[in-house]
Enzyme design. Structure first.
Site, PDB file in Angstrom:
ATOM      1  N   CYS A   1      30.379  61.607  31.001  1.00 32.96           N
ATOM      2  CA  CYS A   1      30.182  60.312  31.684  1.00 32.96           C
ATOM      3  C   CYS A   1      28.998  60.667  32.706  1.00 32.96           C
ATOM      4  CB  CYS A   1      31.486  59.815  32.393  1.00 32.96           C
ATOM      5  SG  CYS A   1      32.664  59.559  31.016  1.00 32.96           S
TER       6      CYS A   1
ATOM      7  N   HIS B   1      29.505  55.199  38.201  1.00 33.72           N
ATOM      8  CA  HIS B   1      29.912  55.382  36.762  1.00 33.72           C
ATOM      9  C   HIS B   1      30.899  54.249  36.585  1.00 33.72           C
ATOM     10  CE1 HIS B   1      31.683  56.350  33.052  1.00 33.72           C
ATOM     11  NE2 HIS B   1      32.501  57.061  33.564  1.00 33.72           N
TER      12      HIS B   1
ATOM     13  N   ASN C   1      34.717  51.490  30.013  1.00 27.19           N
ATOM     14  CA  ASN C   1      34.165  52.718  30.367  1.00 27.19           C
ATOM     15  C   ASN C   1      32.985  53.072  29.212  1.00 27.19           C
ATOM     16  OD1 ASN C   1      33.320  55.447  30.835  1.00 27.19           O
ATOM     17  ND2 ASN C   1      35.416  56.046  31.692  1.00 27.19           N
TER      18      ASN C   1
HETATM   19  O1  UT7 Z   1      34.956  58.588  32.318  1.00 28.63           O
HETATM   20  C1  UT7 Z   1      35.409  59.499  33.102  1.00 28.63           C
HETATM   21  C2  UT7 Z   1      36.168  59.382  34.135  1.00 28.63           C
HETATM   22  N1  UT7 Z   1      37.262  58.705  33.994  1.00 28.63           N
HETATM   23  C3  UT7 Z   1      37.979  58.205  34.755  1.00 28.63           C
HETATM   24  O2  UT7 Z   1      37.807  58.264  35.783  1.00 28.63           O
HETATM   25  C4  UT7 Z   1      39.628  57.848  34.517  1.00 28.63           C
HETATM   26  C5  UT7 Z   1      40.373  58.276  35.759  1.00 28.63           C
HETATM   27  N2  UT7 Z   1      41.730  58.003  35.723  1.00 28.63           N
HETATM   28  C6  UT7 Z   1      42.193  56.547  35.675  1.00 28.63           C
HETATM   29  O3  UT7 Z   1      41.261  55.728  35.695  1.00 28.63           O
HETATM   30  C7  UT7 Z   1      43.748  56.230  35.833  1.00 28.63           C
HETATM   31  O4  UT7 Z   1      44.512  57.263  36.046  1.00 28.63           O
HETATM   32  C8  UT7 Z   1      44.399  55.692  34.197  1.00 28.63           C
HETATM   33  C9  UT7 Z   1      43.914  54.294  34.293  1.00 28.63           C
HETATM   34  C10 UT7 Z   1      43.860  56.296  33.063  1.00 28.63           C
HETATM   35  C11 UT7 Z   1      45.701  55.659  34.532  1.00 28.63           C
HETATM   36  O5  UT7 Z   1      46.093  54.810  35.740  1.00 28.63           O
HETATM   37  P1  UT7 Z   1      47.327  55.305  36.350  1.00 28.63           P
HETATM   38  O6  UT7 Z   1      47.384  54.427  37.626  1.00 28.63           O
HETATM   39  O7  UT7 Z   1      46.861  56.780  36.961  1.00 28.63           O
HETATM   40  O8  UT7 Z   1      48.440  55.342  35.602  1.00 28.63           O
HETATM   41  P2  UT7 Z   1      49.661  56.564  35.169  1.00 28.63           P
HETATM   42  O9  UT7 Z   1      48.722  57.406  34.111  1.00 28.63           O
HETATM   43  O10 UT7 Z   1      50.164  57.265  36.334  1.00 28.63           O
HETATM   44  O11 UT7 Z   1      50.558  55.706  34.356  1.00 28.63           O
HETATM   45  C12 UT7 Z   1      51.546  54.724  35.030  1.00 28.63           C
HETATM   46  C13 UT7 Z   1      52.371  54.162  34.107  1.00 28.63           C
HETATM   47  C14 UT7 Z   1      53.090  55.273  33.084  1.00 28.63           C
HETATM   48  O12 UT7 Z   1      54.259  54.652  32.945  1.00 28.63           O
HETATM   49  P3  UT7 Z   1      55.640  55.509  33.491  1.00 28.63           P
HETATM   50  O13 UT7 Z   1      55.383  56.905  33.409  1.00 28.63           O
HETATM   51  O14 UT7 Z   1      55.233  55.014  35.159  1.00 28.63           O
HETATM   52  O15 UT7 Z   1      56.889  54.727  33.013  1.00 28.63           O
HETATM   53  C15 UT7 Z   1      52.091  54.937  31.807  1.00 28.63           C
HETATM   54  O16 UT7 Z   1      53.030  55.239  30.776  1.00 28.63           O
HETATM   55  O17 UT7 Z   1      51.624  53.135  33.136  1.00 28.63           O
HETATM   56  C16 UT7 Z   1      52.004  53.487  31.844  1.00 28.63           C
HETATM   57  N3  UT7 Z   1      50.905  53.307  30.955  1.00 28.63           N
HETATM   58  C17 UT7 Z   1      50.599  51.966  30.470  1.00 28.63           C
HETATM   59  N4  UT7 Z   1      51.427  51.080  30.387  1.00 28.63           N
HETATM   60  C18 UT7 Z   1      50.798  49.928  29.838  1.00 28.63           C
HETATM   61  C19 UT7 Z   1      49.689  54.105  30.734  1.00 28.63           C
HETATM   62  N5  UT7 Z   1      48.888  53.441  29.918  1.00 28.63           N
HETATM   63  C20 UT7 Z   1      49.543  52.135  29.727  1.00 28.63           C
HETATM   64  C21 UT7 Z   1      49.066  51.022  28.985  1.00 28.63           C
HETATM   65  N6  UT7 Z   1      49.456  49.993  29.398  1.00 28.63           N
HETATM   66  N7  UT7 Z   1      47.681  50.937  28.478  1.00 28.63           N
END
Ligand code: UT7
Length: 325
Positions: A119, A252, A282
């Site tokens: 990225c 980005h 993205n």
């Molecule tokens: O391009 C390179 C750079 N990439 C990035 O910058 C990405 C950076 N990371 C992010 O943008 C975020 O970390 C994400 C969008 C990937 C995830 O967001 P988050 O707020 O960090 O969520 P999380 O991983 O802490 O997950 C929270 C909850 C989890 O459930 P529990 O464990 O709290 O019950 C996940 O299982 O959300 C759940 N979850 C979803 N729920 C519904 C994860 N993905 C999904 C989904 N739909 N698609």
């Protein structure tokens, strides 16, 4: 007299198939994967992304964006003396997407190569092209970011497959007596290979390992927020400018929450930030040139304004380019 490089034309292309969150939620549900528009919008800001048709490659997307950038710059493919494509999803293992694009464009003969910094690819490619123009190795470069990330997504993994899309953006970068690119700052830290990777490779005609994207989202998020601020400040310092001199931040486009945090640290209001993540998702190396072209063509950013472009991604890689449009 110092030789600079300046963007003289921008272009971009999105494949026609637009997939909204609702479309994706319905498609994933068929495979037993549960997600929702609310979750995707709240955690990322993404509302829709574009997916390329199965027979469309990285160089096809890049070609459309390149043609528009050349047209905007008022030049022909034969006028280009350097092609750099930033991509992690090239048409084939080799030759590079840049060589394939060069042939499709009819710009044969000039050096052409890919830059692989995920990225951060576009800010890396722009910095390399700028350096080659400064040394006199090139006069007019075509710098492209093009990706078909839909090919490397695991549609059984809801934590990643809702985040990415396909597309391409391009700029023509020309030698100039006036800036142009003012400064750039690139970094990588290979200790973090595992937090964002596609760990497969090809051997003996077979794919070894896993050919789909793996990401520790939280680890990437935390690192991204820290390094983007440092890269922004380092780039401004190299150009003897401050955050008050930035007219537009073009980050980005991965997650609106990362952009909000970066803008806050730079004391920039969100109406100084170009945001396309809601409509593009993205698109990795394509996200910055896509956002730039949309901002130029909509009249949002104007000639003479100071732009800070910032990339961050797998590697771990990150960097920024400060320029006068
Ligand atoms: O391009 C390179 C750079 N990439 C990035 O910058 C990405 C950076 N990371 C992010 O943008 C975020 O970390 C994400 C969008 C990937 C995830 O967001 P988050 O707020 O960090 O969520 P999380 O991983 O802490 O997950 C929270 C909850 C989890 O459930 P529990 O464990 O709290 O019950 C996940 O299982 O959300 C759940 N979850 C979803 N729920 C519904 C994860 N993905 C999904 C989904 N739909 N698609």
């Amino acid at each position: 007299m110092r030789r600079y490089s300046r963007i003289t034309g921008t272009g971009s292309y999105l494949p026609p198939r637009r997939v909204t969150n609702a479309d994706l939620v319905a498609e994933l549900a068929q495979g037993g994967i549960e997600t929702s528009d609310e979750w995707i919008v709240e955690r990322t800001g993404i509302r829709a992304r574009h997916f390329a048709a199965p027979d469309v490659t990285c160089s096809d997307l890049g070609l459309e964006a390149a043609r528009k950038a050349l047209e905007a710059a008022g030049c022909q493919p034969q006028d280009i003396d350097l092609i750099i494509v930033a991509t992690s999803t090239p048409d084939m293992v080799f030759p590079s997407a840049a060589c394939i694009l060069q042939n499709k464009l009819g710009a044969n003969g000039c050096p052409a190569f890919d830059v692989q910094a995920v990225c951060s690819g576009f800010v890396y490619a722009l910095t390399v092209a700028d350096a080659m123009i400064q040394t006199g190795a090139a006069k007019r470069a075509l710098v492209v970011g093009a990706e078909v990330f839909s090919r490397i997504l695991d549609f059984k993994d809801r934590t990643t497959c809702v985040l990415f899309g396909d597309g391409a953006g391009a700029v023509v970068l020309e030698a100039s007596d006036t800036p142009g690119i003012l400064a750039s700052d690139l970094h990588a830290d290979g200790r973090y290979v595992d937090i964002l990777c596609v760990p497969g490779n090809v051997a003996g005609g077979a794919v070894l390992g896993d050919p789909v994207l793996k990401m520790d989202g939280q680890a990437v998020f935390k690192l991204a927020v820290g390094v983007l601020d440092k890269a922004a400040r380092a780039t401004l310092a190299k150009a003897n400018l401050t955050d008050a001199d930035i007219d537009w931040l073009i980050p980005h486009q991965a997650n609106i929450r990362i952009m909000l945090s970066t803008a806050k640290k730079l004391k920039l209001s969100m109406d100084k930030v170009v945001v396309t993540v809601d409509q593009h998702g993205n698109t990795s190396a394509a996200s910055i040139p896509l956002a730039l072209d949309h901002a130029v063509r909509s009249g949002q950013v104007k000639k003479g304004e100071t732009l800070l472009l910032e990339g961050v991604g797998g590697g771990f890689t990150w960097g920024a380019v400060l320029l006068k449009l």
